[in-house]
Design a protein around this motif. Structure first.
Motif, PDB file in Angstrom:
ATOM      1  N   VAL A 149      15.278  -6.417  -4.567  1.00 32.72           N
ATOM      2  CA  VAL A 149      16.171  -5.867  -4.492  1.00 32.72           C
ATOM      3  C   VAL A 149      17.371  -6.226  -3.478  1.00 32.72           C
ATOM      4  CG1 VAL A 149      17.042  -3.287  -3.700  1.00 32.72           C
ATOM      5  CG2 VAL A 149      14.961  -3.613  -5.267  1.00 32.72           C
ATOM      6  N   TYR A 161     -10.213   6.482   7.097  1.00 34.54           N
ATOM      7  CA  TYR A 161      -8.687   6.219   6.442  1.00 34.54           C
ATOM      8  C   TYR A 161      -8.727   6.842   5.181  1.00 34.54           C
ATOM      9  CZ  TYR A 161      -7.488   1.966   9.031  1.00 34.54           C
ATOM     10  OH  TYR A 161      -6.973   1.019   9.779  1.00 34.54           O
ATOM     11  N   ARG A 208       1.202  -6.888   2.431  1.00 31.17           N
ATOM     12  CA  ARG A 208       0.545  -7.643   3.409  1.00 31.17           C
ATOM     13  C   ARG A 208      -0.833  -7.812   3.320  1.00 31.17           C
ATOM     14  NH1 ARG A 208       3.028  -4.504   8.037  1.00 31.17           N
ATOM     15  NH2 ARG A 208       4.536  -3.591   6.531  1.00 31.17           N
ATOM     16  N   ASP A 222       4.169   1.306   6.587  1.00 33.05           N
ATOM     17  CA  ASP A 222       3.292   1.403   7.719  1.00 33.05           C
ATOM     18  C   ASP A 222       3.938   1.595   9.228  1.00 33.05           C
ATOM     19  OD1 ASP A 222       4.381  -1.216   7.912  1.00 33.05           O
ATOM     20  OD2 ASP A 222       2.456  -1.949   8.640  1.00 33.05           O
ATOM     21  N   HIS A 262      -8.806  -8.078   6.796  1.00 31.48           N
ATOM     22  CA  HIS A 262      -8.515  -6.536   6.881  1.00 31.48           C
ATOM     23  C   HIS A 262      -9.849  -5.809   6.786  1.00 31.48           C
ATOM     24  CE1 HIS A 262      -4.503  -7.705   5.456  1.00 31.48           C
ATOM     25  NE2 HIS A 262      -4.301  -6.533   5.809  1.00 31.48           N
ATOM     26  N   VAL A 263      -9.989  -5.035   7.786  1.00 34.82           N
ATOM     27  CA  VAL A 263     -11.223  -3.935   7.681  1.00 34.82           C
ATOM     28  C   VAL A 263     -10.530  -2.293   7.661  1.00 34.82           C
ATOM     29  CG1 VAL A 263     -12.684  -5.535   8.732  1.00 34.82           C
ATOM     30  CG2 VAL A 263     -11.825  -3.830  10.103  1.00 34.82           C
ATOM     31  N   GLU A 321       8.871  -4.865  -7.233  1.00 36.34           N
ATOM     32  CA  GLU A 321       8.216  -5.786  -6.066  1.00 36.34           C
ATOM     33  C   GLU A 321       8.554  -7.028  -6.517  1.00 36.34           C
ATOM     34  OE1 GLU A 321       6.184  -5.662  -3.473  1.00 36.34           O
ATOM     35  OE2 GLU A 321       6.406  -7.822  -3.593  1.00 36.34           O
ATOM     36  N   GLU A 352      13.591  -5.022   6.497  1.00 38.55           N
ATOM     37  CA  GLU A 352      13.992  -5.135   5.147  1.00 38.55           C
ATOM     38  C   GLU A 352      14.795  -3.736   4.904  1.00 38.55           C
ATOM     39  OE1 GLU A 352      13.843  -7.998   3.560  1.00 38.55           O
ATOM     40  OE2 GLU A 352      14.627  -7.355   1.540  1.00 38.55           O
ATOM     41  N   LEU A 383      -3.305  -0.043   7.276  1.00 40.30           N
ATOM     42  CA  LEU A 383      -3.284   0.301   5.918  1.00 40.30           C
ATOM     43  C   LEU A 383      -3.364   1.930   5.511  1.00 40.30           C
ATOM     44  CD1 LEU A 383      -6.189  -2.199   5.003  1.00 40.30           C
ATOM     45  CD2 LEU A 383      -3.857  -2.289   4.135  1.00 40.30           C
ATOM     46  N   VAL A 397       0.860  -1.060  -0.087  1.00 36.73           N
ATOM     47  CA  VAL A 397       0.088   0.079  -0.016  1.00 36.73           C
ATOM     48  C   VAL A 397       1.050   1.317  -0.085  1.00 36.73           C
ATOM     49  CG1 VAL A 397      -1.514   1.321   1.444  1.00 36.73           C
ATOM     50  CG2 VAL A 397      -2.146  -1.185   0.951  1.00 36.73           C
ATOM     51  N   ALA A 398       2.006   1.311   0.748  1.00 35.59           N
ATOM     52  CA  ALA A 398       2.754   2.500   0.777  1.00 35.59           C
ATOM     53  C   ALA A 398       3.546   2.521  -0.644  1.00 35.59           C
ATOM     54  CB  ALA A 398       3.904   2.245   1.816  1.00 35.59           C
TER      55      ALA A 398
HETATM   56  C1  LIG Z   1      -3.480 -10.695   8.642  1.00 32.99           C
HETATM   57  C2  LIG Z   1      -3.135  -9.056   8.664  1.00 32.99           C
HETATM   58  C3  LIG Z   1      -4.497  -8.404   9.068  1.00 32.99           C
HETATM   59  C4  LIG Z   1      -4.221  -7.068   9.057  1.00 32.99           C
HETATM   60  N1  LIG Z   1      -5.501  -6.196   9.250  1.00 32.99           N
HETATM   61  C5  LIG Z   1      -5.726  -4.906   9.187  1.00 32.99           C
HETATM   62  C6  LIG Z   1      -6.851  -4.275   9.136  1.00 32.99           C
HETATM   63  O1  LIG Z   1      -7.970  -4.762   9.609  1.00 32.99           O
HETATM   64  N2  LIG Z   1      -6.850  -2.819   9.062  1.00 32.99           N
HETATM   65  C7  LIG Z   1      -5.490  -2.167   8.775  1.00 32.99           C
HETATM   66  O2  LIG Z   1      -5.587  -1.023   8.520  1.00 32.99           O
HETATM   67  N3  LIG Z   1      -4.149  -2.904   8.603  1.00 32.99           N
HETATM   68  C8  LIG Z   1      -4.286  -4.127   8.935  1.00 32.99           C
HETATM   69  N4  LIG Z   1      -3.145  -4.887   8.809  1.00 32.99           N
HETATM   70  C9  LIG Z   1      -1.917  -4.116   8.616  1.00 32.99           C
HETATM   71  C10 LIG Z   1      -1.844  -3.694   6.895  1.00 32.99           C
HETATM   72  O3  LIG Z   1      -1.808  -4.858   6.125  1.00 32.99           O
HETATM   73  C11 LIG Z   1      -0.357  -3.195   6.903  1.00 32.99           C
HETATM   74  O4  LIG Z   1      -0.234  -2.094   7.886  1.00 32.99           O
HETATM   75  C12 LIG Z   1       0.039  -2.685   5.498  1.00 32.99           C
HETATM   76  O5  LIG Z   1      -0.460  -3.484   4.489  1.00 32.99           O
HETATM   77  C13 LIG Z   1       1.387  -2.216   5.203  1.00 32.99           C
HETATM   78  O6  LIG Z   1       1.898  -1.783   3.964  1.00 32.99           O
HETATM   79  P1  LIG Z   1       3.308  -1.417   3.613  1.00 32.99           P
HETATM   80  O7  LIG Z   1       3.195  -0.868   2.054  1.00 32.99           O
HETATM   81  O8  LIG Z   1       3.646  -0.383   4.489  1.00 32.99           O
HETATM   82  O9  LIG Z   1       4.162  -2.709   3.601  1.00 32.99           O
HETATM   83  P2  LIG Z   1       3.835  -4.211   2.744  1.00 32.99           P
HETATM   84  O10 LIG Z   1       2.483  -4.294   2.665  1.00 32.99           O
HETATM   85  O11 LIG Z   1       4.699  -4.883   3.726  1.00 32.99           O
HETATM   86  O12 LIG Z   1       4.484  -3.786   1.663  1.00 32.99           O
HETATM   87  C14 LIG Z   1       6.077  -3.837   1.360  1.00 32.99           C
HETATM   88  C15 LIG Z   1       6.307  -4.463  -0.143  1.00 32.99           C
HETATM   89  O13 LIG Z   1       7.786  -4.542  -0.259  1.00 32.99           O
HETATM   90  C16 LIG Z   1       7.970  -5.839  -0.939  1.00 32.99           C
HETATM   91  N5  LIG Z   1       9.205  -5.980  -0.882  1.00 32.99           N
HETATM   92  C17 LIG Z   1       9.975  -6.464   0.500  1.00 32.99           C
HETATM   93  N6  LIG Z   1      11.420  -6.199   0.437  1.00 32.99           N
HETATM   94  C18 LIG Z   1      11.612  -6.030  -0.916  1.00 32.99           C
HETATM   95  C19 LIG Z   1      12.884  -6.045  -1.733  1.00 32.99           C
HETATM   96  N7  LIG Z   1      13.913  -6.354  -1.387  1.00 32.99           N
HETATM   97  N8  LIG Z   1      12.850  -5.708  -3.153  1.00 32.99           N
HETATM   98  C20 LIG Z   1      11.458  -5.764  -3.456  1.00 32.99           C
HETATM   99  N9  LIG Z   1      10.294  -5.718  -3.021  1.00 32.99           N
HETATM  100  C21 LIG Z   1      10.453  -5.777  -1.614  1.00 32.99           C
HETATM  101  C22 LIG Z   1       7.194  -6.710  -0.181  1.00 32.99           C
HETATM  102  O14 LIG Z   1       7.037  -7.882  -0.986  1.00 32.99           O
HETATM  103  C23 LIG Z   1       5.774  -5.896  -0.232  1.00 32.99           C
HETATM  104  O15 LIG Z   1       5.038  -6.131  -1.377  1.00 32.99           O
HETATM  105  C24 LIG Z   1      -3.245  -6.278   8.720  1.00 32.99           C
HETATM  106  C25 LIG Z   1      -1.993  -7.085   8.315  1.00 32.99           C
HETATM  107  C26 LIG Z   1      -2.038  -8.527   8.366  1.00 32.99           C
HETATM  108  C27 LIG Z   1      -1.008  -9.304   7.847  1.00 32.99           C
END
Ligand SMILES: Cc1cc2nc3c(=O)[nH]c(=O)nc-3n(C[C@H](O)[C@H](O)[C@H](O)COP(=O)(O)OP(=O)(O)OC[C@H]3O[C@@H](n4cnc5c(N)ncnc54)[C@H](O)[C@@H]3O)c2cc1C
Length: 428
Positions: free
Chosen positions: A229, A61, A42, A407, A55-56, A34, A265, A417, A14-15
Motif C-alpha cells: 500500500v 500470551y 517479523r 505491537d 521467538h519464544v 500484505e 510505515e 507477539l 500477527v496483528a
Molecule cells: C528476531 C526477532 C525476535 C523476536 N523475538 C520475540 C520473542 O521471542 N517473543 C515475542 O513475543 N516477540 C518477539 N519479537 C517481536 C515480534 O516478532 C513482534 O512484536 C511481532 O511479530 C509484531 O507483529 P505486528 O503484526 O505488529 O508487526 P509486523 O510483524 O511487522 O507485521 C506488519 C506487516 O505489515 C506488512 N506491511 C508493512 N507495510 C506495508 C504496506 N505498505 N503494505 C502492505 N503491507 C505492509 C509487513 O510486511 C508485515 O508483514 C521478535 C522480533 C524479531 C525481529
C-alpha cells in the motif's frame, strides 16, 4: 437483506492476522493486503526453514495463543508447566530453576530457594522477586533506577531480572521502562504458574504463521492481496476513503480500514492522523542472531533455551526448530554492542560459544562459511519510559473508519507477539 460489513486490513503480521480473526468472528467480509510473500511479519523463516531469529512465547500470551488455536498450530510448541530457566556460566557450569507444583507465586519462591546457590544469594533472589508486587514506581523510572530503589543486588539483577528484561523489553535495564516491565512480570507470575511458562517453537515460524495463516485465510474466504500500500486518502468529510496500491490500483469499497503495519510505515501512510507525529519519534531496537550448523559432538544441554550469564552481547542460546540441530546465539538490544559487520558478529559469536562451551569439537567445521547472521534492525520498539507516552491505543482512531493495530500500540504489553495479537483482538 443487509450485506455484511467489510474490513480492509493492511499488514499480514500477527496483528493483521489477529484482526482478521476478530473481524471474521464479528461477521465482517475481510480483505488483507500484505506486501511480502510470507504472512507472519517479523516472525518468518528463510528458504532453509531457519527463522529470522528465535521467538519464544509465554503461557500468558492468551491473545496470541487464541490466534494459534484458530490457525491450528498451538501444538507446535514445547511447553513447560511453569517458568523453567537454565543459566549457563562461562566454562559451562549451569544452574536450573525448576519450580515445584505449587500455586503461583509460591512455586517460584520454592524454586528459587532450591537453587544451588549460597543461602544469602537465594534470599536476595526471593526478596527481589517479591519486590515485583510492591507499588509500581512513578512514570519515567527505568529498571536500573528501580534496582537501586528496591536494593536489588547485582547477582539478582544478572540472574533473574536482566535476562527477562532483554527477552521481554529488548532494551538494557538502564533504558527499560520499569512500570511496563513490572506489569508484564505481574501478569506472567500472576494467576497460575502456567502463565510464566516459556514455550519454544518446534517448527519454523513459516509453518506456524505463514502456511497455517494462508490456509486459514483461504478457508474463511478472506481475499489476500499481495501488494504494497502506497497511500491512504481521505474523503471530503475527513473519513478514510481509499487506499492506493504500488501498481496504482485503488481500493475503496470497505467500511473499515485496519492499519496493522509497524510504526514508521503507519506514520508514512497516515501523516494526517494524530498518531503519526508521535509514531515518528518512536525508536526501534534491534536483534541479531548468529546461527550455527549442528555441533560435531553431542551438545551437553537438552533444553531449547539457555540464558548465558555474562555472555554479552549474546544473552541466550536457542535450539533452532529447523534446520535440525542448528543452534542460535541471540543478542537483544543489539545496537548497544556497536558491532558493524557480519564477519565481526561471527567472530564475537565464536568467542562466546567457546567461552561457555569450551574450544572442543562442538563448533562446526569452517564456521565462517556455515554460520548465518541475521540482523533485524527494527525488531521491536525500544520499550523506554519516553516511548510509553508515544504509543497510541489500538482500535478506532479519530479518523472515521481508520483503526490501528500492531505491537507498537499501547496494549499494556511490550512490543511482542502478544502485544501484536492483543491489538488485533480489539472488539470489532
Ligand atoms: C528476531 C526477532 C525476535 C523476536 N523475538 C520475540 C520473542 O521471542 N517473543 C515475542 O513475543 N516477540 C518477539 N519479537 C517481536 C515480534 O516478532 C513482534 O512484536 C511481532 O511479530 C509484531 O507483529 P505486528 O503484526 O505488529 O508487526 P509486523 O510483524 O511487522 O507485521 C506488519 C506487516 O505489515 C506488512 N506491511 C508493512 N507495510 C506495508 C504496506 N505498505 N503494505 C502492505 N503491507 C505492509 C509487513 O510486511 C508485515 O508483514 C521478535 C522480533 C524479531 C525481529
Amino acid at each position: 437483506m443487509r450485506s455484511k460489513p467489510s474490513v480492509l486490513i493492511i499488514g499480514g503480521g500477527v496483528a493483521g492476522l489477529s484482526s482478521a480473526l476478530t473481524h471474521l468472528q464479528a461477521g465482517f467480509r475481510v480483505t488483507l493486503i500484505e506486501k511480502r510473500k510470507q504472512l507472519g511479519g517479523r516472525a518468518w523463516s528463510d528458504a532453509k526453514g531457519l527463522d529470522n531469529g528465535p521467538h519464544v512465547i509465554l503461557g500468558c500470551y492468551h491473545h496470541f495463543r487464541k490466534l494459534l488455536r484458530a490457525l491450528g498450530t498451538e501444538g507446535l510448541f514445547e511447553k513447560e508447566e511453569s517458568l523453567q530457566l537454565t543459566w549457563v556460566f562461562k566454562g559451562g557450569q549451569s544452574l536450573r530453576l525448576r519450580p515445584p507444583k505449587l500455586p503461583s507465586p509460591l512455586h517460584l519462591l520454592a524454586g528459587l530457594i532450591r537453587l544451588d546457590l549460597p543461602l544469602k544469594a537465594r534470599i536476595c533472589l526471593i526478596k527481589g522477586t517479591l519486590s515485583v508486587r510492591l507499588p509500581l514506581p512513578p512514570p519515567g523510572t527505568t529498571l536500573q533506577d528501580w534496582f537501586v530503589k528496591r536494593k536489588i543486588n547485582r547477582d539478582t539483577q544478572s540472574l533473574f531480572f536482566v535476562p527477562l528484561c532483554r527477552a521481554v523489553m529488548n532494551v538494557e535495564a538502564d533504558q527499560a521502562d520499569a512500570r511496563l516491565f513490572l506489569k508484564t512480570l505481574r501478569v506472567a507470575f500472576g494467576a497460575s504458574r502456567k502463565e510464566g511458562a516459556i514455550w519454544c517453537p518446534t517448527a519454523p515460524w513459516s509453518q506456524i504463521l505463514h502456511r497455517a495463516g494462508a490456509l486459514f485465510l483461504e478457508k474463511n474466504r478472506v481475499e489476500w492481496v499481495h501488494a504494497s500500500v502506497k497511500a491512504l486518502s481521505l474523503s471530503q468529510d475527513k473519513g478514510i476513503d481509499s487506499v492506493t496500491l504500488g501498481n496504482g490500483q485503488k481500493r475503496s469499497s470497505f467500511d473499515r480500514l485496519v492499519l496493522a503495519v509497524p510504526w514508521e510505515e503507519a506514520a508514512k501512510l497516515a501523516p494526517f492522523a494524530d498518531f503519526a507525529t508521535k509514531a515518528k519519534e518512536i525508536q526501534s531496537s534491534s536483534i541479531v542472531s548468529v546461527s550455527f550448523p549442528p555441533p560435531r559432538q553431542p551438545f551437553p544441554f537438552n533444553e531449547p533455551l539457555l540464558a548465558l550469564v555474562g555472555g554479552e552481547p549474546f544473552h541466550f542460546l536457542c535450539k533452532a526448530p529447523s534446520p535440525n540441530g542448528w543452534l542460535t546465539l541471540l543478542a537483544g538490544a543489539a545496537d548497544h554492542a556497536q558491532i558493524q559487520t557480519q564477519e565481526a558478529w561471527i567472530e564475537e559469536a565464536l568467542k562466546c560459544f567457546q567461552t561457555f562451551f569450551g574450544p572442543g569439537k562442538l563448533l562446526p567445521e569452517s564456521p565462517h562459511q556455515s554460520c548465518r547472521v541475521r540482523r533485524e534492525a527494527r525488531a521491536t520498539i525500544a520499550s523506554t519510559p519516553r516511548i510509553a507516552g508515544l504509543r497510541p491505543k489500538p482500535g478506532p482512531t479519530e479518523i472515521q473508519g481508520l483503526w490501528l493495530a500492531g505491537d507498537w500500540t499501547d496494549t499494556g504489553f511490550p512490543s511482542t507477539l502478544e502485544g501484536a495479537a492483543k491489538s488485533g483482538a480489539f472488539p470489532a
